[in-house]
Design an enzyme around this catalytic site. Structure first.
Site, mmCIF file in Angstrom:
data_model
loop_
_atom_site.group_PDB
_atom_site.id
_atom_site.type_symbol
_atom_site.label_atom_id
_atom_site.label_comp_id
_atom_site.label_asym_id
_atom_site.label_seq_id
_atom_site.Cartn_x
_atom_site.Cartn_y
_atom_site.Cartn_z
ATOM 1 C CE LYS A 110 -4.456 -1.494 1.783
ATOM 2 N NZ LYS A 110 -5.524 -1.273 2.765
ATOM 3 C CE LYS A 193 -6.621 -7.904 -2.461
ATOM 4 N NZ LYS A 193 -6.593 -7.649 -1.009
ATOM 5 C CE LYS A 196 -12.354 -1.429 -0.363
ATOM 6 N NZ LYS A 196 -13.392 -1.925 0.522
HETATM 7 P P1 AMP Z 1 -10.987 -4.691 2.052
HETATM 8 O O1 AMP Z 1 -11.909 -4.283 0.989
HETATM 9 O O2 AMP Z 1 -9.577 -4.800 1.600
HETATM 10 O O3 AMP Z 1 -11.181 -3.953 3.351
HETATM 11 O O4 AMP Z 1 -11.388 -6.194 2.372
HETATM 12 C C1 AMP Z 1 -12.536 -6.577 3.079
HETATM 13 C C2 AMP Z 1 -12.598 -8.078 3.166
HETATM 14 O O5 AMP Z 1 -12.729 -8.649 1.865
HETATM 15 C C3 AMP Z 1 -11.333 -8.723 3.764
HETATM 16 O O6 AMP Z 1 -11.666 -9.836 4.556
HETATM 17 C C4 AMP Z 1 -10.557 -9.143 2.564
HETATM 18 O O7 AMP Z 1 -9.704 -10.236 2.832
HETATM 19 C C5 AMP Z 1 -11.662 -9.538 1.594
HETATM 20 N N1 AMP Z 1 -11.244 -9.352 0.194
HETATM 21 C C6 AMP Z 1 -10.940 -8.173 -0.419
HETATM 22 N N2 AMP Z 1 -10.606 -8.382 -1.717
HETATM 23 C C7 AMP Z 1 -10.700 -9.728 -1.917
HETATM 24 C C8 AMP Z 1 -10.498 -10.582 -3.045
HETATM 25 N N3 AMP Z 1 -10.140 -10.099 -4.242
HETATM 26 N N4 AMP Z 1 -10.685 -11.908 -2.875
HETATM 27 C C9 AMP Z 1 -11.072 -12.417 -1.683
HETATM 28 N N5 AMP Z 1 -11.279 -11.671 -0.586
HETATM 29 C C10 AMP Z 1 -11.104 -10.344 -0.689
HETATM 30 N N1 TRP Z 2 -7.750 -4.946 7.543
HETATM 31 C C1 TRP Z 2 -8.985 -5.551 7.104
HETATM 32 C C2 TRP Z 2 -9.048 -5.480 5.583
HETATM 33 O O1 TRP Z 2 -8.431 -4.663 4.957
HETATM 34 C C3 TRP Z 2 -10.178 -4.857 7.694
HETATM 35 C C4 TRP Z 2 -10.161 -4.993 9.171
HETATM 36 C C5 TRP Z 2 -9.871 -4.013 10.070
HETATM 37 C C6 TRP Z 2 -10.438 -6.178 9.909
HETATM 38 N N2 TRP Z 2 -9.954 -4.509 11.322
HETATM 39 C C7 TRP Z 2 -10.280 -5.815 11.283
HETATM 40 C C8 TRP Z 2 -10.775 -7.488 9.573
HETATM 41 C C9 TRP Z 2 -10.473 -6.755 12.295
HETATM 42 C C10 TRP Z 2 -10.966 -8.407 10.599
HETATM 43 C C11 TRP Z 2 -10.802 -8.027 11.949
HETATM 44 O O2 TRP Z 2 -9.752 -6.266 5.036
#
Ligand code: AMP
Ligand code: TRP
Length: 336
Positions: A110, A193, A196
């Site tokens: 990131k 992956k 968003k």
């Molecule tokens: P984030 O949008 O990064 O905060 O992710 C929210 C949740 O969705 C987390 O548990 C991530 O591991 C899961 N996640 C995000 N992108 C993917 C993906 N491309 N495939 C599977 N899980 C995902």
């Molecule tokens: N870091 C996680 C992600 O990007 C989101 C998240 C923040 C989370 N705090 C958490 C997930 C605690 C599980 C438990 O997906």
């Protein structure tokens, strides 16, 4: 068994979030006490327009409810309404080691090339995540595969804190990866992956997409000219094909083998329409409910407030125990 998970409020949910995380969250409501939260405090580790952050928080709440999170059964809230998250994160900063933080691959990804310009928040992001989890004595944390390292760090912090202060303040949480797809890849590049933050909207299926765009994105998804093989091993060298089969399998609660059993020998001309139909069928009710709910701002705010009240009460004993273990004189009788 106490389940907890969070999701950042940085834009709409996509299929990766749904299959990698939310689908498990919904299922786990039948099996355990569940807490799910919107990680708005995590979202500010990168710059966000304040008005947009507020809108995204509501939209994410709407999306989770539309996907099947029931605020009557689960505690659904946003982090910023529960100050204990930020407080415990600070306390844990005394336990987390710089060497541990320097191993976090998500920070490296990131922060990119310009690491010096990344926020300090982005660097200590995993400590806040540890606080989120440990605050509620969570036993199971359903997350996608990309969060595995953060869960390990959470356990390391809990072990060290309990050992350093000679009390079992924190429960050891386990990651929980459901049977469904833990990693959904971009529709344009099988090695990236689904995310968003991908600039191409064609790379992902958003839960807000209408049926036509879902079908179009599947039709245009990158593939190869070969028909589908009859073994999973033969998919290994074909990341785009593997991704589409994986999506089909997890939507239909089947294994990759079962899907190949049905489609081996067929080309993408046949497989893609079947996948598109399955996606449209699964997402249509979610999208419809989402579009209804996102207009109900006051109702969503009320749901989040009720959730936060419950969360504050659940978090307080652990926060107090952490302050006490450290020998800090603190406000023991804070209103919850
Ligand atoms: P984030 O949008 O990064 O905060 O992710 C929210 C949740 O969705 C987390 O548990 C991530 O591991 C899961 N996640 C995000 N992108 C993917 C993906 N491309 N495939 C599977 N899980 C995902
Ligand atoms: N870091 C996680 C992600 O990007 C989101 C998240 C923040 C989370 N705090 C958490 C997930 C605690 C599980 C438990 O997906």
């Amino acid at each position: 068994m106490r389940v907890l998970s969070g999701i950042q409020t940085t834009g709409n949910l996509h299929l990766g979030n749904y299959l990698g995380a939310i689908k498990n969250w919904v299922k786990m409501q039948d099996e355990a006490e569940c807490l799910y939260f919107l990680a708005d405090l995590h979202a500010i580790t990168v710059h966000n327009d304040p008005a947009e952050l507020r809108r995204n928080t509501r939209e994410m709440a709407a999306a989770l409810i539309a996907a099947g999170i029931d605020p009557e059964r689960s505690t659904l809230f946003n982090q910023a309404q529960v100050p204990a998250h930020a407080e415990l994160a600070w306390l844990l900063n005394g336990t987390a080691r710089i060497g541990w933080m320097n191993r976090m691959t998500q920070f490296k990804e990131k922060s990119g090339k310009n690491r010096e310009a990344a926020s300090v928040g982005l660097y200590v992001y995993p400590v806040l995540m540890a606080a989120d989890i440990l605050l509620y004595q969570a036993t199971h944390v359903p997350v996608g595969d990309d969060q595995r390292q953060h869960l390990e760090l959470t356990r390391d912090i809990a072990v060290k804190f309990n050992a350093d202060f000679g009390r079992e303040v924190f429960t050891m949480p386990q990651p929980y990866f459901g049977a469904t797809a833990t990693r959904v890849m971009s529709l344009r590049d099988g090695s990236a992956k689904m995310s968003k933050s991908d600039p191409s909207d064609m790379s992902r299926i958003n839960l807000s997409d209408d049926s036509d765009s879902v079908a179009q994105k599947v039709r245009k998804a990158k593939t190869d000219p070969e028909p589908l093989p009859d073994t999973v091993e033969a998919l290994e060298a074909r990341p785009e094909a593997r991704n589409l089969v994986n999506i089909y399998a997890s939507l239909s609660d089947q294994t990759l083998e079962q899907v190949l059993g049905q489609y081996a020998g067929q080309g993408f001309g046949q497989f893609k329409p079947a996948l598109a139909d399955l996606l449209v069928e699964t997402l249509r009710p979610i999208t419809a409910r989402f579009n209804e709910l996102r207009g109900e701002g006051a109702e969503l705010d009320a749901i989040l407030q009720r959730g936060a009240e419950k969360a504050r009460a659940l978090a307080q004993p652990t926060l107090d125990a952490a302050y006490q273990a450290l020998g800090l004189v603190h406000a023991t009788s804070r209103a919850t």
